[in-house]
Design an enzyme around this catalytic site. Structure first.
Site, PDB file in Angstrom:
ATOM      1  N   HIS A 111       1.074  -1.293   0.326  1.00 17.46           N
ATOM      2  CA  HIS A 111      -0.454   0.460   0.284  1.00 17.46           C
ATOM      3  C   HIS A 111       1.410   1.721  -0.149  1.00 17.46           C
ATOM      4  CE1 HIS A 111      -2.724   3.127   1.449  1.00 17.46           C
ATOM      5  NE2 HIS A 111      -4.270   2.291   1.207  1.00 17.46           N
ATOM      6  N   ASP A 187       3.601  -4.236   8.193  1.00 20.66           N
ATOM      7  CA  ASP A 187       1.723  -3.427   8.002  1.00 20.66           C
ATOM      8  C   ASP A 187       1.188  -4.296   8.396  1.00 20.66           C
ATOM      9  OD1 ASP A 187       0.022  -1.832   6.939  1.00 20.66           O
ATOM     10  OD2 ASP A 187       0.555  -1.846   5.235  1.00 20.66           O
ATOM     11  N   GLN A 190      -4.147  -5.621   7.340  1.00 15.09           N
ATOM     12  CA  GLN A 190      -5.290  -6.305   6.504  1.00 15.09           C
ATOM     13  C   GLN A 190      -5.026  -7.244   7.567  1.00 15.09           C
ATOM     14  OE1 GLN A 190      -7.693  -5.150   5.170  1.00 15.09           O
ATOM     15  NE2 GLN A 190      -6.904  -2.911   3.939  1.00 15.09           N
ATOM     16  N   LYS A 213     -10.721  -0.391  10.750  1.00 17.99           N
ATOM     17  CA  LYS A 213     -10.395  -1.380   9.855  1.00 17.99           C
ATOM     18  C   LYS A 213     -11.326  -2.618  10.245  1.00 17.99           C
ATOM     19  CE  LYS A 213      -7.030  -0.162   6.664  1.00 17.99           C
ATOM     20  NZ  LYS A 213      -7.844   0.506   5.312  1.00 17.99           N
ATOM     21  N   CYS A 351      -4.890   2.001  -3.794  1.00 19.77           N
ATOM     22  CA  CYS A 351      -3.750   2.893  -3.060  1.00 19.77           C
ATOM     23  C   CYS A 351      -2.072   1.801  -3.893  1.00 19.77           C
ATOM     24  CB  CYS A 351      -3.512   3.172  -1.514  1.00 19.77           C
ATOM     25  SG  CYS A 351      -4.690   4.346  -0.519  1.00 19.77           S
TER      26      CYS A 351
HETATM   27  C1  LIG Z   1      -2.118  -3.133   4.017  1.00 16.84           C
HETATM   28  C2  LIG Z   1      -2.656  -0.952   4.346  1.00 16.84           C
HETATM   29  N1  LIG Z   1      -1.572  -0.673   4.512  1.00 16.84           N
HETATM   30  C3  LIG Z   1      -1.865   0.483   4.900  1.00 16.84           C
HETATM   31  C4  LIG Z   1      -2.978   0.873   5.053  1.00 16.84           C
HETATM   32  C5  LIG Z   1      -3.683   2.120   5.303  1.00 16.84           C
HETATM   33  O1  LIG Z   1      -4.071   2.291   6.037  1.00 16.84           O
HETATM   34  P1  LIG Z   1      -4.817   4.126   7.361  1.00 16.84           P
HETATM   35  O2  LIG Z   1      -5.244   4.149   6.138  1.00 16.84           O
HETATM   36  O3  LIG Z   1      -5.827   3.412   8.057  1.00 16.84           O
HETATM   37  O4  LIG Z   1      -3.734   5.154   7.903  1.00 16.84           O
HETATM   38  C6  LIG Z   1      -3.792   0.713   4.596  1.00 16.84           C
HETATM   39  C7  LIG Z   1      -5.269   1.274   3.983  1.00 16.84           C
HETATM   40  O5  LIG Z   1      -6.520   0.261   3.146  1.00 16.84           O
HETATM   41  C8  LIG Z   1      -3.961  -1.247   3.608  1.00 16.84           C
HETATM   42  O6  LIG Z   1      -4.952  -1.641   3.162  1.00 16.84           O
END
Ligand SMILES: Cc1ncc(COP(=O)(O)O)c(C=O)c1O
Length: 393
Positions: A111, A187, A190, A213, A351
């Site tokens: 992401h 990270d 998910q 989430k 993203c």
């Molecule tokens: C794998 C992953 N990393 C980071 C993020 C960023 O999350 P946030 O928008 O809550 O900062 C997301 C959001 O969809 C994500 O799916």
């Protein structure tokens, strides 16, 4: 509580079929009630007063940290509340002691929130190595062996892909990092919401994820650190032990990293969300999502003109299912799913522009992301409606 009984707690209009939980999840009534209770009955600032309301609020705020820490097996580390995963990752990028010649290893499946903070460090003379995934978003573990060199200071990988649903072998990557003396950032945006995650067992040094989430309120996220080795991004009220006009001594624990008045009701709501997930059991949440994902993958596999991107079966996979239909733009498919059946999915690059380019998916994909409140009936409706749309071409 059984998963099948929980849908009543999510008061989204019944005719809508929400399948965009990878972006943000729905929120159950007990979480809303916990936040309202704070605002109505004991609203006060935390950590800076003696009166009864501030003492209650401070205790609840501390309890929220404790509950989230134990949820991820992170009691021995430092659990910092942030606004989201993005902020948590940026705190590590800004807070580590970088030197020119240090190396970061990440992947082409990340992401943007787990990519841009590292790319920016190139300006400081930091090398960034990118490992590319195979078609279904799966990595060759040897690629990590090769890419993680002696000068690698940090490896940053998402546990589960928000674009393809692929779950990565973080334990193996952690072992390589340990052997090579690199910090390992996971990270978990998910993964933590969808299956049991134990930060200590996983062997990472940093775990970043988002409360919104996982049934919590927006504006909540977590940075868990095995050792609090970073310097804080924000200084000010709450972060100090002592201050003179000449300087200051920072306090320890999470407070060092949470300058200013925090999102108190958000923290209380997040703790309630964790309690809710614990009452269902993360194993049960995962099993439920696996059942739905298995059904969806089987259904989509039988439709002409439809391609699923990501692992073909539920092995090493979460309920994020990305697909395309020949000759129809993903945005149009998402629009039609809503128009025809009130199914709410995401479309586009998710993203993950570098990943989409790598896979030759210039327009991105349609992504249905499932969670504990989705049902087999809803998955059937999705399959039927995709079949209808695929017949248009
Ligand atoms: C794998 C992953 N990393 C980071 C993020 C960023 O999350 P946030 O928008 O809550 O900062 C997301 C959001 O969809 C994500 O799916």
């Amino acid at each position: 509580m059984k998963i099948e009984d929980c849908t009543a707690d999510f008061q989204i209009p019944r005719y809508l079929h929400y399948m965009d939980s990878a972006a943000t999840s729905l929120i159950p009534e007990p979480v809303i009630a916990a936040m309202n209770e704070y605002d109505r009955q004991y609203r006060a600032n935390v950590g800076r007063g003696m009166h009864r309301l501030t003492r209650v609020a401070t205790q609840k705020y501390q309890d929220a940290h404790d509950r989230v820490s134990s949820f991820i097996g992170g009691n021995e580390g430092t659990t910092v509340f942030t606004r989201n995963t993005t902020e948590a990752i940026n705190m590590v990028a800004a807070g580590l002691d970088w030197h020119s010649g240090d190396r970061i290893v990440t992947t082409g499946a990340e992401h943007h929130s787990n990519l841009l903070p590292w790319l920016r460090l190139r300006q400081k003379g930091i090398e960034v190595g990118i490992i590319q995934p195979g078609e279904a978003g799966i990595f060759d573990i040897e690629a990590f062996e090769e890419a993680i060199t002696a000068n690698t200071k940090l490896v940053a990988v998402s546990h589960a892909s928000n674009a393809l649903g692929t779950v990565q072998p973080v334990r193996e990557i952690a072992d390589i990092c340990k052997a090579k003396g690199a910090y390992f950032l996971v990270d978990g945006a998910q993964s933590v919401p969808h299956f049991p995650v134990d930060a200590r067992c996983m062997g990472c040094d940093f775990l970043c994820f988002s409360g919104h989430k996982m049934l919590g309120p927006t504006g909540t996220g977590i940075l868990w650190m095995r050792d609090a080795v970073i310097s804080p991004l924000i200084l000010g009220g709450g972060t100090v032990e002592d201050v003179t006009t000449e300087g200051y001594t920072l306090t320890g624990g999470y407070k060092r990293f949470e300058g200013g008045t925090p999102n108190i009701s958000g923290a209380i709501g997040l703790a309630q969300a964790v309690k809710y997930l614990e009452s269902l059991g993360m194993d049960a949440v995962f099993r439920h999502e696996q059942k739905l994902t298995d059904h969806l993958l089987a259904g989509l596999a039988g439709i002409e003109n439809v391609t699923v991107h990501g692992p073909e079966n539920v092995k090493n996979r979460i309920g994020v299912v990305s697909f395309t239909i020949d000759k129809i733009h993903p945005h149009e498919i998402a629009y039609l799913l809503d128009e025809r059946a009130a199914i709410l999915v995401r479309s586009g690059d998710h993203c993950c522009i570098p990943l989409m380019r790598h896979l030759g998916l210039e327009n991105g994909t349609v992504r249905a992301s499932l969670y504990l409140y989705n049902t087999l009936e809803e998955v059937d409706l999705l399959i039927e409606t995709v079949e209808e749309i695929a017949r248009i071409v």
